[in-house]
Design a protein around this motif. Structure first.
Motif, PDB file in Angstrom:
ATOM      1  N   VAL A   1      -1.274  -7.489   0.242  1.00 29.38           N
ATOM      2  CA  VAL A   1      -1.938  -7.075   1.728  1.00 29.38           C
ATOM      3  C   VAL A   1      -0.990  -5.997   2.392  1.00 29.38           C
ATOM      4  O   VAL A   1      -1.503  -4.961   2.691  1.00 29.38           O
ATOM      5  N   PHE A   2       0.141  -6.375   2.557  1.00 34.01           N
ATOM      6  CA  PHE A   2       1.005  -5.594   3.230  1.00 34.01           C
ATOM      7  C   PHE A   2       1.322  -4.143   2.428  1.00 34.01           C
ATOM      8  O   PHE A   2       1.323  -3.119   3.112  1.00 34.01           O
ATOM      9  N   VAL A   3       1.246  -4.207   0.983  1.00 38.89           N
ATOM     10  CA  VAL A   3       1.731  -2.979   0.346  1.00 38.89           C
ATOM     11  C   VAL A   3       0.430  -2.093   0.683  1.00 38.89           C
ATOM     12  O   VAL A   3       0.432  -0.743   0.500  1.00 38.89           O
ATOM     13  N   VAL A   4      -0.830  -2.787   0.341  1.00 40.90           N
ATOM     14  CA  VAL A   4      -1.979  -1.884   0.312  1.00 40.90           C
ATOM     15  C   VAL A   4      -2.129  -1.279   1.941  1.00 40.90           C
ATOM     16  O   VAL A   4      -2.392   0.006   1.903  1.00 40.90           O
ATOM     17  N   THR A   5      -2.008  -1.982   2.788  1.00 34.40           N
ATOM     18  CA  THR A   5      -1.995  -1.510   4.262  1.00 34.40           C
ATOM     19  C   THR A   5      -1.081  -0.506   4.539  1.00 34.40           C
ATOM     20  O   THR A   5      -1.048   0.709   5.002  1.00 34.40           O
ATOM     21  N   VAL A   6       0.346  -0.604   4.161  1.00 37.81           N
ATOM     22  CA  VAL A   6       1.387   0.515   4.106  1.00 37.81           C
ATOM     23  C   VAL A   6       1.011   1.805   3.552  1.00 37.81           C
ATOM     24  O   VAL A   6       1.059   2.932   4.068  1.00 37.81           O
ATOM     25  N   ALA A   7       0.202   1.544   2.242  1.00 41.70           N
ATOM     26  CA  ALA A   7      -0.077   2.523   1.283  1.00 41.70           C
ATOM     27  C   ALA A   7      -1.115   3.376   2.121  1.00 41.70           C
ATOM     28  O   ALA A   7      -1.161   4.461   2.219  1.00 41.70           O
ATOM     29  N   LEU A   8      -2.104   2.606   2.914  1.00 41.90           N
ATOM     30  CA  LEU A   8      -3.329   3.464   3.492  1.00 41.90           C
ATOM     31  C   LEU A   8      -2.601   3.934   4.559  1.00 41.90           C
ATOM     32  O   LEU A   8      -3.320   5.279   4.931  1.00 41.90           O
ATOM     33  N   MET A   9      -1.870   3.566   5.340  1.00 40.91           N
ATOM     34  CA  MET A   9      -1.337   4.364   6.628  1.00 40.91           C
ATOM     35  C   MET A   9      -0.511   5.719   5.824  1.00 40.91           C
ATOM     36  O   MET A   9      -0.946   6.783   6.501  1.00 40.91           O
ATOM     37  N   LEU A  10       0.176   5.558   4.822  1.00 40.43           N
ATOM     38  CA  LEU A  10       0.816   6.750   4.295  1.00 40.43           C
ATOM     39  C   LEU A  10      -0.128   7.931   4.096  1.00 40.43           C
ATOM     40  O   LEU A  10       0.138   8.835   4.023  1.00 40.43           O
ATOM     41  N   LEU A  11      -1.001   7.355   3.256  1.00 37.93           N
ATOM     42  CA  LEU A  11      -2.248   8.039   2.712  1.00 37.93           C
ATOM     43  C   LEU A  11      -2.960   8.977   4.179  1.00 37.93           C
ATOM     44  O   LEU A  11      -3.047  10.244   3.974  1.00 37.93           O
TER      45      LEU A  11
END
Lengths: 429, 323
Positions: free
Chosen positions: B303-313
């Motif tokens: 969940v953490f990795v996906v949310t960080v990826a979302l923010m970066l995107l």
């Protein structure tokens, strides 16, 4: 003076490192010696009892402190919701109270982690005071001891709405007693009401499989077995009910509270409950109360389901003699009887169920329910395996839901549930 | 033209000017020098309480979760290092994929609505007309209401015998299984999230709209632009950064949704657990006396990795637009 990154990192580690020592420790379960002077401060935690029984417990604590000068009992009561989570947080954090109100499924992981005192070693002299079955209810497969004093027992009748039965052309004075009769009546009720009135609002639970006659675990207690022919048969029948809307369409997401409400509003014709519910019906649904019918639990084994509550002693308590003495005090015959007269529960102490309070009719519905329940308790069984965890309950519910929706056959669904529960059982160790 | 901002002096300027503004030297050390001498360390001292809180309540749990994800730790048993076993198990866990699907669907369903609807709402309540404060407050009320209360109200309304179904039956549509059908349940939960979030994002947009120069609207009007054209050519470009912010905030919140689905679908996550989201799965797997803390931590790491990826995107998309 600037602070270097290295210094900052060191400071962070200094902050974080000591914290890594938190959490559950080793398996130092302490000694089981409970002899010695009964004195000191202990904490006693119960489960959702303060709201209705504060005077009883205040008196109990006061009397104990008077009987054993030098003792002080701090009573803590936790809400029923999330009680297991609260205990697990306390257990993991090393703050588990000295004496804890538990059910057998909660005792099992605590005993395996060495946090529950083995009463067979610490307090064997009290064993004879309790019903043998009740004492055995806190024995955990894979361990040798008994890990909690049995407290009260409970069972409940099945309530039904006589008005809805009559509307469907059923004889309201002859409610179903067996699963076959239940399924027949439920299908008829659904047909007559064109699917508007369901008879049941709960999907089958592990207790239902037990009452239907399916074996729940193998003889060694090392694996689950409710996927046998009887289990598959039960689930197949429930699928028929679901398709005919004799099982409420929202049963797949139902909670005991939501099904209770559906029964109150007349959307559901039958619901399990206890003698406590009668006063609730009288207050919240007077028209239902006029039509209320009371019958025994449906069972194909001849033995109804029984819930057992216990009182456990924390094996790491610093006041072992006082904690054991208090746990016994709460659960002895005199105090269980006193408590039973305040609330619809039944004592687990030997001979208590022969008291006239549980055998003599006075004509009221409450007494009729109480006497019938006390009588059925003599042969009742706690169908919930002590090793059946919350995660396992979820696996079973999900599999049952898949079968009811037609996504899997009852056989496949139960095979998958057993496989998942066995895997979780192995992971528990 | 003079800058409206106060002049910020550089260290060199300050140093040069001290020759002129420095008061006559008196006995002992000057207060300014004392302050300057302590400058490098004093910020850290001021930040120390905050850093301590961050270390104890954010950093430690985070590091602990990552460490646990590589163990078979359970609630009462410390467990042992198992390498990537938990992550490998995730790949074969149907419920994990169900949770991931639902969390992604939730985000896809909720974010566009939460980016656009509050903007439209903000435009409506932006005007200063009599009684507008009442409407602003009314739209904001769901934001301050407890999510549990909100969830219960919607459950009562969408129940098989609830208000919505009674109305639908009265107009001849018949009862709809909002709380019993897998997809309708998810949609219902999304509707509640949008309903509850509208007011919050509306306030953010109101602040952004207040900064849009009125002259731009007037110039566009003079050029013959209607309300719709002005919205797309003036308002949207002016609040684009705010829209990106709302998209980033709402997508992370939607991906981590728990309460709405838990309250409406039940602790089991809907029929057969088909409405379970990833955070619900973390709660269900990792809590209780038999909780699999290691496995739940592995899901949390995902969940953490996906949310960080979302923010970066989202931030990357914003930077591209700016360029």
């Amino acid at each position: 003076m600037p602070i270097s990154r290295r210094a900052l990192a060191a400071a962070a580690i200094a902050v974080v490192l000591p914290l890594s020592a938190c959490g559950s420790g080793g398996d130092d379960s302490g000694s089981t010696d409970a002899s010695g002077k009964i004195q000191g401060n202990i904490t006693f935690q119960t489960w959702n009892l303060r709201a209705n029984f504060k005077p009883y417990f205040d008196g109990l604590v006061k009397d104990f402190e008077k009987k054993y000068p030098g003792t002080h009992v701090k009573w803590i009561d936790q809400p029923g919701e999330g009680y297991a989570d609260k205990i697990s947080a306390d257990a993991a954090g090393g703050t588990l109270p000295d004496v804890v109100n538990v059910s057998p499924d909660l005792v099992a992981p605590l005993a395996k982690a060495g946090l529950a005192l083995d009463l067979d070693k610490a307090a064997p002299k009290y064993k004879k005071e309790y019903l043998p079955g009740a004492w055995a209810s806190h024995q955990i497969p894979g361990t040798d001891g008994t890990y909690a004093f049995p407290w009260y027992l409970n069972t409940g009748p099945l309530f039904y709405n006589k008005g809805l039965f009559k509307k469907a052309g059923l004889d309201a004075s002859k409610p179903p007693k067996t699963y076959d009769a239940l399924f027949d009546d439920a299908l008829r009720l659904a047909k007559k009401s064109k699917g508007k009135v369901a008879t049941l609002a709960n999907v089958p639970t592990i207790e239902d499989f037990g009452r239907y006659g399916a074996p729940l675990m193998n003889k060694e207690g090392t694996g689950f077995a409710f996927n046998d022919a009887k289990g598959v048969e039960l689930l197949t029948k429930y699928k028929e009910l679901y398709d005919a809307k004799a099982l409420d369409p929202q049963a797949l997401t139902a909670t005991p509270e939501s099904t209770g409400k559906k029964f109150l509003t007349g959307a559901v014709a039958m619901n399990p409950g206890s003698a406590l519910d009668l006063s609730k019906f009288k207050k919240d649904a007077p028209s239902l109360y006029k039509n209320i019918g009371i019958t025994d639990q449906i069972t194909s084994t001849g033995k109804v389901n029984m819930y057992v509550m216990g009182v456990m002693v924390n094996s790491r308590t610093k006041q072992k003699p006082a904690a054991v003495a208090f746990a016994h005090y709460v659960t002895d015959a005199q105090h269980q009887m006193e408590f039973a007269k305040k609330v619809a529960i039944f004592p687990s102490t030997a001979g208590s169920l022969d008291d006239p309070y549980f055998t003599k009719q006075d004509g009221s519905d409450e007494t009729r329910v109480r006497i019938a329940a006390a009588d059925s308790l003599k042969s009742a069984v706690n169908y919930t395996p002590v090793l059946f965890s919350e995660q396992m309950k979820t696996e079973l519910r999900n599999s049952v839901a898949k079968a009811l929706q037609g996504k899997e056959s009852p056989k496949t669904a139960l095979d998958n549930a057993v496989k998942a529960c066995d895997r979780l059982l192995q992971q528990q160790g | 033209m003079t800058s409206p901002l106060p002049t910020v002096r550089t260290a060199a300027e300050t140093s040069a000017n001290t020759e002129v503004t420095r008061p006559a030297k008196t006995s002992g050390e000057r207060p300014a020098s004392r302050v300057r001498r302590h400058l490098p360390t004093s910020p850290w001292l001021f930040a120390a309480p905050g850093l301590l809180v961050v270390a104890v309540f954010i950093l430690y749990p985070f590091v602990s979760t990552v460490v646990n994800s590589f163990t078979d730790r359970r609630t009462l048993i410390p467990g042992e290092f198992v390498g990537l076993a938990n992550f490998r198990e995730l790949l074969h866990d149907d419920m994990f994929w169900t949770g991931l699907r639902n969390s992604v669907l939730y985000m896809v369903g909720v974010v566009p609505a939460l980016v656009l609807l509050p903007l439209l709402l903000a435009l409506l309540v932006q005007k200063n007309i009599p009684g507008i404060t009442f409407f602003r407050s009314a739209f904001y009320t769901p934001v301050v209401a407890s999510i549990v209360v909100v969830g219960l109200i919607w459950v009562w309304m969408l129940d098989e015998r609830g208000l919505v179904n009674s109305l639908l039956e009265a107009v001849g549509i018949g009862r709809v299984g909002f709380l019993s059908d897998q997809w309708l349940l998810l949609l219902s939960a999304m509707a509640v999230t949008v309903w509850k979030g509208l007011g919050y994002y509306m306030i953010i947009y109101l602040a952004a709209l207040a900064n849009v120069p009125r002259e731009l609207h007037e110039a566009a009007s003079v050029d013959g632009a209607g309300a719709v054209r002005r919205f797309f050519t003036v308002t949207v470009p002016a609040v684009r950064s705010t829209m990106v912010l709302v998209a980033a905030l709402s997508s992370v919140a939607a991906f981590k949704v728990f309460s709405e689905v838990y309250l409406m679908a039940g602790p089991n996550g809907g029929p057969a657990g088909e409405d379970t989201t990833l955070v619900m799965l973390v709660q269900r797997t990792g809590t209780g006396l038999t909780g699999r803390v290691g496995y739940a931590s592995a899901i949390s790491v995902v969940v953490f990795v996906v949310t960080v990826a979302l923010m970066l995107l989202v931030l990357r998309a914003d930077r591209k637009e700016d360029a």
